[in-house]
Write a protein that holds these residues in place. Structure first.
Motif, PDB file in Angstrom:
ATOM      1  N   HIS A  34       0.800  -1.219   0.000  1.00 50.58           N
ATOM      2  CA  HIS A  34       0.000   0.000   0.000  1.00 50.58           C
ATOM      3  C   HIS A  34       0.837   1.276   0.000  1.00 50.58           C
ATOM      4  O   HIS A  34       0.322   2.352  -0.275  1.00 50.58           O
ATOM      5  N   ARG A  35       2.128   1.172   0.267  1.00 50.92           N
ATOM      6  CA  ARG A  35       3.016   2.340   0.254  1.00 50.92           C
ATOM      7  C   ARG A  35       3.855   2.406  -1.021  1.00 50.92           C
ATOM      8  O   ARG A  35       4.717   3.259  -1.152  1.00 50.92           O
ATOM      9  N   GLY A  36       3.625   1.472  -1.936  1.00 50.94           N
ATOM     10  CA  GLY A  36       4.350   1.464  -3.199  1.00 50.94           C
ATOM     11  C   GLY A  36       5.663   0.704  -3.169  1.00 50.94           C
ATOM     12  O   GLY A  36       6.395   0.676  -4.152  1.00 50.94           O
ATOM     13  N   ARG A  37       5.985   0.072  -2.057  1.00 47.45           N
ATOM     14  CA  ARG A  37       7.229  -0.683  -1.946  1.00 47.45           C
ATOM     15  C   ARG A  37       7.075  -2.019  -2.661  1.00 47.45           C
ATOM     16  O   ARG A  37       6.089  -2.717  -2.479  1.00 47.45           O
ATOM     17  N   THR A  38       8.077  -2.363  -3.479  1.00 40.22           N
ATOM     18  CA  THR A  38       8.033  -3.611  -4.241  1.00 40.22           C
ATOM     19  C   THR A  38       8.319  -4.803  -3.344  1.00 40.22           C
ATOM     20  O   THR A  38       8.842  -4.663  -2.235  1.00 40.22           O
ATOM     21  N   LEU A  39       8.003  -5.982  -3.875  1.00 34.49           N
ATOM     22  CA  LEU A  39       8.287  -7.213  -3.139  1.00 34.49           C
ATOM     23  C   LEU A  39       9.777  -7.331  -2.829  1.00 34.49           C
ATOM     24  O   LEU A  39      10.159  -7.794  -1.749  1.00 34.49           O
ATOM     25  N   LEU A  40      10.614  -6.913  -3.792  1.00 36.59           N
ATOM     26  CA  LEU A  40      12.062  -6.993  -3.582  1.00 36.59           C
ATOM     27  C   LEU A  40      12.495  -6.091  -2.427  1.00 36.59           C
ATOM     28  O   LEU A  40      13.321  -6.472  -1.596  1.00 36.59           O
ATOM     29  N   MET A  41      11.925  -4.897  -2.339  1.00 30.15           N
ATOM     30  CA  MET A  41      12.230  -4.005  -1.215  1.00 30.15           C
ATOM     31  C   MET A  41      11.803  -4.634   0.102  1.00 30.15           C
ATOM     32  O   MET A  41      12.545  -4.608   1.086  1.00 30.15           O
ATOM     33  N   LEU A  42      10.600  -5.197   0.116  1.00 29.69           N
ATOM     34  CA  LEU A  42      10.074  -5.794   1.339  1.00 29.69           C
ATOM     35  C   LEU A  42      10.899  -7.005   1.773  1.00 29.69           C
ATOM     36  O   LEU A  42      11.171  -7.183   2.963  1.00 29.69           O
ATOM     37  N   ALA A  43      11.307  -7.828   0.810  1.00 26.47           N
ATOM     38  CA  ALA A  43      12.134  -8.992   1.139  1.00 26.47           C
ATOM     39  C   ALA A  43      13.486  -8.543   1.703  1.00 26.47           C
ATOM     40  O   ALA A  43      13.972  -9.105   2.685  1.00 26.47           O
ATOM     41  N   ALA A  44      14.073  -7.516   1.102  1.00 24.53           N
ATOM     42  CA  ALA A  44      15.360  -7.003   1.584  1.00 24.53           C
ATOM     43  C   ALA A  44      15.205  -6.353   2.960  1.00 24.53           C
ATOM     44  O   ALA A  44      16.041  -6.539   3.846  1.00 24.53           O
ATOM     45  N   LEU A  45      14.124  -5.615   3.139  1.00 21.56           N
ATOM     46  CA  LEU A  45      13.877  -4.914   4.400  1.00 21.56           C
ATOM     47  C   LEU A  45      13.605  -5.875   5.546  1.00 21.56           C
ATOM     48  O   LEU A  45      13.891  -5.572   6.693  1.00 21.56           O
ATOM     49  N   ASN A  46      13.078  -7.038   5.230  1.00 19.13           N
ATOM     50  CA  ASN A  46      12.751  -8.026   6.256  1.00 19.13           C
ATOM     51  C   ASN A  46      13.772  -9.158   6.353  1.00 19.13           C
ATOM     52  O   ASN A  46      13.522 -10.162   7.009  1.00 19.13           O
ATOM     53  N   GLY A  47      14.904  -9.014   5.663  1.00 17.23           N
ATOM     54  CA  GLY A  47      15.968 -10.014   5.763  1.00 17.23           C
ATOM     55  C   GLY A  47      15.590 -11.372   5.226  1.00 17.23           C
ATOM     56  O   GLY A  47      15.793 -12.386   5.898  1.00 17.23           O
TER      57      GLY A  47
END
Length: 196
Positions: A80-93
């Motif tokens: 919902h904030r426009g963050r891609t799956l790749l960003m989310l995977a990287a951000l969550n380790g």
């Protein structure tokens, strides 16, 4: 808040969109070229899978992520904030999911919410994800637009404030504690790749 539950607006929107599309298609509506069936229904179905895919990435559920992507979900899905799956995977380790998304040609230089996948990996202090992103061609000097900070500057600041352990979510969503972030290794990798 109703009955102790918070309604997720993005899921309600998607459910409403899918409902309207199904209603229109069921009534035989077309846009003159039969657009509802071949174009809108698959897009609506993909939107319906988006919250599940985002949740699976954030919680590191490799099997669900793989299954949804194999069944046509886009590796460029955003939250919902426009963050891609790749960003989310990287951000969550979640390096396994990062590797999966890179293999599917996810954009390694996407920008949203003051992040790129590389800044997210640097913030998390994950040398494995940083290595995967470097090998995939991610930019190491991109400032991502947030305070003009590069992945290297994020890692340097985080090194000074690093906790002894970092929180992590298991595939079931329970909060666990992972090993200490390795910001020193991330800094070395970024510098070796030309970060300034």
């Amino acid at each position: 808040m109703e009955n102790g539950m918070v309604m997720d607006r993005s899921r309600l929107f998607v459910a409403g969109l899918v409902g309207w599309v199904a209603l229109l298609a069921g009534a035989g509506a077309t846009s003159g070229a039969g657009v509802i069936e071949p174009v809108v229904l698959p897009v609506a179905a993909q939107l319906q899978d988006a919250p599940a895919l985002v949740d699976a990435v954030e919680h590191g559920d490799d099997e669900v992520v793989s299954g949804l992507l194999s069944n046509g979900a886009s590796p460029e899905t955003t939250d919902h904030r426009g963050r891609t799956l790749l960003m989310l995977a990287a951000l969550n380790g979640k390096p396994t999911i990062v590797a999966m998304l890179i293999k599917l040609k996810a954009n390694t230089n996407a920008r949203a919410d003051g992040l790129t996948p590389m800044t997210a990996a640097a913030m998390w202090g994950d040398p494995e994800t940083v290595t995967l992103l470097i090998k995939a061609g991610a930019k190491v000097n991109d400032d991502a637009g947030l305070h003009h900070s590069t992945p290297l500057s994020y890692a340097r600041v985080a090194l000074q404030a690093a906790p002894a352990k970092r929180p992590a979510r298991s595939a079931r969503g329970s909060l666990e504690f992972a090993a200490r972030p390795d910001y020193e290794a991330v800094i070395k990798l970024l510098v070796a790749a030309g970060a300034k």
